[in-house]
Motif scaffolding. Structure first.
Motif, PDB file in Angstrom:
ATOM      1  N   UNK A  90       0.840  -1.299  -0.117  1.00  6.02           N
ATOM      2  CA  UNK A  90      -0.087  -0.046   0.057  1.00  6.02           C
ATOM      3  C   UNK A  90       0.829   1.216  -0.015  1.00  6.02           C
ATOM      4  N   UNK A  91       0.250   2.444  -0.492  1.00  5.77           N
ATOM      5  CA  UNK A  91       0.942   3.666  -0.652  1.00  5.77           C
ATOM      6  C   UNK A  91       0.507   4.549   0.520  1.00  5.77           C
ATOM      7  N   UNK A  92       1.607   5.172   1.256  1.00  3.06           N
ATOM      8  CA  UNK A  92       1.139   6.032   2.346  1.00  3.06           C
ATOM      9  C   UNK A  92       1.793   7.361   2.274  1.00  3.06           C
ATOM     10  N   UNK A  93       1.564   8.367   2.997  1.00  7.71           N
ATOM     11  CA  UNK A  93       2.329   9.699   2.958  1.00  7.71           C
ATOM     12  C   UNK A  93       2.906   9.351   4.282  1.00  7.71           C
ATOM     13  N   UNK A  94       4.373   9.977   4.407  1.00 10.37           N
ATOM     14  CA  UNK A  94       5.437  10.155   5.572  1.00 10.37           C
ATOM     15  C   UNK A  94       6.047  11.499   5.835  1.00 10.37           C
ATOM     16  N   UNK A  95       6.425  11.561   6.802  1.00  7.50           N
ATOM     17  CA  UNK A  95       7.142  12.891   7.227  1.00  7.50           C
ATOM     18  C   UNK A  95       7.779  12.647   8.498  1.00  7.50           C
ATOM     19  N   UNK A  96       8.842  13.495   8.769  1.00  7.01           N
ATOM     20  CA  UNK A  96       9.648  13.529  10.185  1.00  7.01           C
ATOM     21  C   UNK A  96       9.539  14.663  10.772  1.00  7.01           C
ATOM     22  N   UNK A  97       9.530  14.486  12.199  1.00  5.87           N
ATOM     23  CA  UNK A  97       9.284  15.622  12.836  1.00  5.87           C
ATOM     24  C   UNK A  97      10.609  15.919  13.914  1.00  5.87           C
ATOM     25  N   UNK A 129       3.296   8.430   9.530  1.00 10.67           N
ATOM     26  CA  UNK A 129       2.577   7.917   8.224  1.00 10.67           C
ATOM     27  C   UNK A 129       1.009   8.302   8.354  1.00 10.67           C
ATOM     28  N   UNK A 130       0.588   8.675   7.045  1.00 12.68           N
ATOM     29  CA  UNK A 130      -0.713   9.065   6.998  1.00 12.68           C
ATOM     30  C   UNK A 130      -1.589   8.249   6.015  1.00 12.68           C
ATOM     31  N   UNK A 131      -2.529   7.616   5.927  1.00  7.53           N
ATOM     32  CA  UNK A 131      -3.573   6.780   5.419  1.00  7.53           C
ATOM     33  C   UNK A 131      -4.985   7.534   5.419  1.00  7.53           C
ATOM     34  N   UNK A 132      -5.323   8.132   4.473  1.00  6.54           N
ATOM     35  CA  UNK A 132      -6.724   8.569   4.496  1.00  6.54           C
ATOM     36  C   UNK A 132      -6.925   9.563   5.872  1.00  6.54           C
ATOM     37  N   UNK A 133      -7.695   9.361   6.959  1.00  3.99           N
ATOM     38  CA  UNK A 133      -8.012   9.994   7.856  1.00  3.99           C
ATOM     39  C   UNK A 133      -7.157   9.379   9.064  1.00  3.99           C
ATOM     40  N   UNK A 134      -6.315   8.345   9.028  1.00  5.42           N
ATOM     41  CA  UNK A 134      -5.474   7.765   9.757  1.00  5.42           C
ATOM     42  C   UNK A 134      -3.942   8.026   9.959  1.00  5.42           C
TER      43      UNK A 134
END
Length: 379
Positions: free
Chosen positions: A344-351, A361-366
């Motif tokens: 599956x594809x998700x959006x990721x970023x670092x803080x 990681x974000x997938x939809x509203x999760x």
């Protein structure tokens, strides 16, 4: 004494007769009793089994012990029926050097601590390798050697006996032919014909008996294949166990090094898109190392161990987000993590302040933390 001399003379005579018969056959001056096609196929199949068993055995020995000198030493110990001394594996030797280096360079320094962690992992790899070699030797190499040194020697012995019986049979046929030719010229009964016919009957009986014994042994090659098949399954099983252990050890080491790297180099994230070793049921694609820039967040994130991640307060940065493909299934350990499904594809970023082994990681509203080693970061 006289009996022994007569026996030696008789054996010498038989050997000479066989040698003459064999030589005349090679030059096409004598007829040769041919074996039936099924028998010839059995012989060819047996020879192929022996040749390939030898090659597989030798190459497996090289796989388990690449050092030629060590293999020769082990061979000599086996021939002398002595126990092969325990040998330190390359991984264990490397672990020893790393531990000694850490002790001399400073076990409390970042480099020394890392050396000790890697040394422990290499020691575990060496122990796993030792167990694998031992298991593979017993379950795979030993049965192959037993076939070559036991069953095959018996087959070879019976084949040589069959060859001798065939030469004796053909020599008797040649003598009978000569005796009948001499009888025809003399136009009277020749006692040599009766003698030659009697010898031929005896030789034919012995040849047939030996051919049956040899045939049964050759047909037993099928049972050998079944046994070798079972041993091959055991060999694969031992390899599977070995590589699974190696994967677990290296994955644990990677996590330890990732945590220590975050403590040494805070505020940066450098991760690979490929684990140290892929799970046995998955194939990890080869990708280049990916760097995720640190971006500001609209919500503050407490350092690890001081406060739990408040997902509701985390917002994706204006820039620095990336797409990532999930390499393996991942089950979230708690509500702060995001469960993943392979491919599956998700959006990721670092803080800022995050453990470098993890991303948001974000997938939809999760949304939730996801392990870097389970991701392939896409450009």
């Amino acid at each position: 004494m006289d009996f022994n001399m007569k026996k030696l003379a008789s054996d010498a005579g038989i050997f000479f007769t066989r040698a003459v018969q064999f030589t005349e056959e090679k030059f096409g001056q004598a007829e040769k009793t041919e074996l039936d096609a099924h028998f010839e196929n059995l012989l060819a199949r047996a020879d192929s089994t022996k040749n390939w068993t030898e090659k597989i055995l030798r190459q497996t020995e090289v796989l388990l012990q690449p050092n030629p000198s060590a293999r020769v030493e082990e061979f000599l110990y086996e021939k002398l029926d002595r126990k092969v001394p325990s040998r330190v594996t390359n991984g264990e030797l490397l672990a020893q050097y790393m531990a000694e280096a850490a002790s001399e360079l400073g076990p409390t320094t970042p480099y020394g601590k890392t050396l000790l962690k890697v040394a422990e992992a290499e020691k575990q790899l060496g122990a796993a390798e030792r167990d694998f070699i031992h298991t593979a030797s017993i379950s795979f190499l030993t049965p192959l050697r037993n076939f070559l040194e036991g069953d095959w020697k018996t087959i070879s012995k019976e084949r040589r006996l069959l060859q001798n019986r065939r030469l004796d049979l053909d020599a008797c046929k040649a003598r009978l032919k000569k005796a009948k030719a001499a009888e025809a010229k003399a136009t009277l009964w020749n006692d040599e014909v009766d003698k030659a016919e009697q010898e031929l009957r005896v030789a034919q009986t012995e040849f047939d008996r030996q051919a049956e014994v040899t045939r049964l042994l050759l047909e037993g090659i099928s049972s050998t294949h079944v046994n070798h098949l079972r041993c091959l399954h055991e060999f694969v099983k031992s390899q599977t166990t070995y590589y699974a252990q190696c994967y677990r050890h290296m994955l644990d080491l990677q996590k330890q090094l990732g945590s220590s790297q975050g403590a040494i180099f805070p505020g940066t994230f450098v991760g690979t898109t490929e684990p140290a070793s892929p799970p046995l049921s998955s194939t990890s694609p080869t990708t280049a190392a990916a760097t995720m820039p640190v971006v500001p967040s609209v919500a503050s994130l407490a350092p690890p161990g001081e406060a739990s991640l408040c997902l509701e307060e985390v917002a994706p940065p204006a820039s620095g987000t990336r797409k990532a493909r999930v390499l393996y299934d991942y089950e979230a350990a708690d509500s702060s993590e995001l469960a993943l499904l392979a491919d599956e594809l998700i959006t990721v970023y670092s803080l800022p302040g995050m453990d470098p082994d993890w991303l948001i990681g974000e997938r939809g509203n999760k949304k939730g933390k996801v392990p870097v080693t389970y991701l392939e970061l896409l450009s």
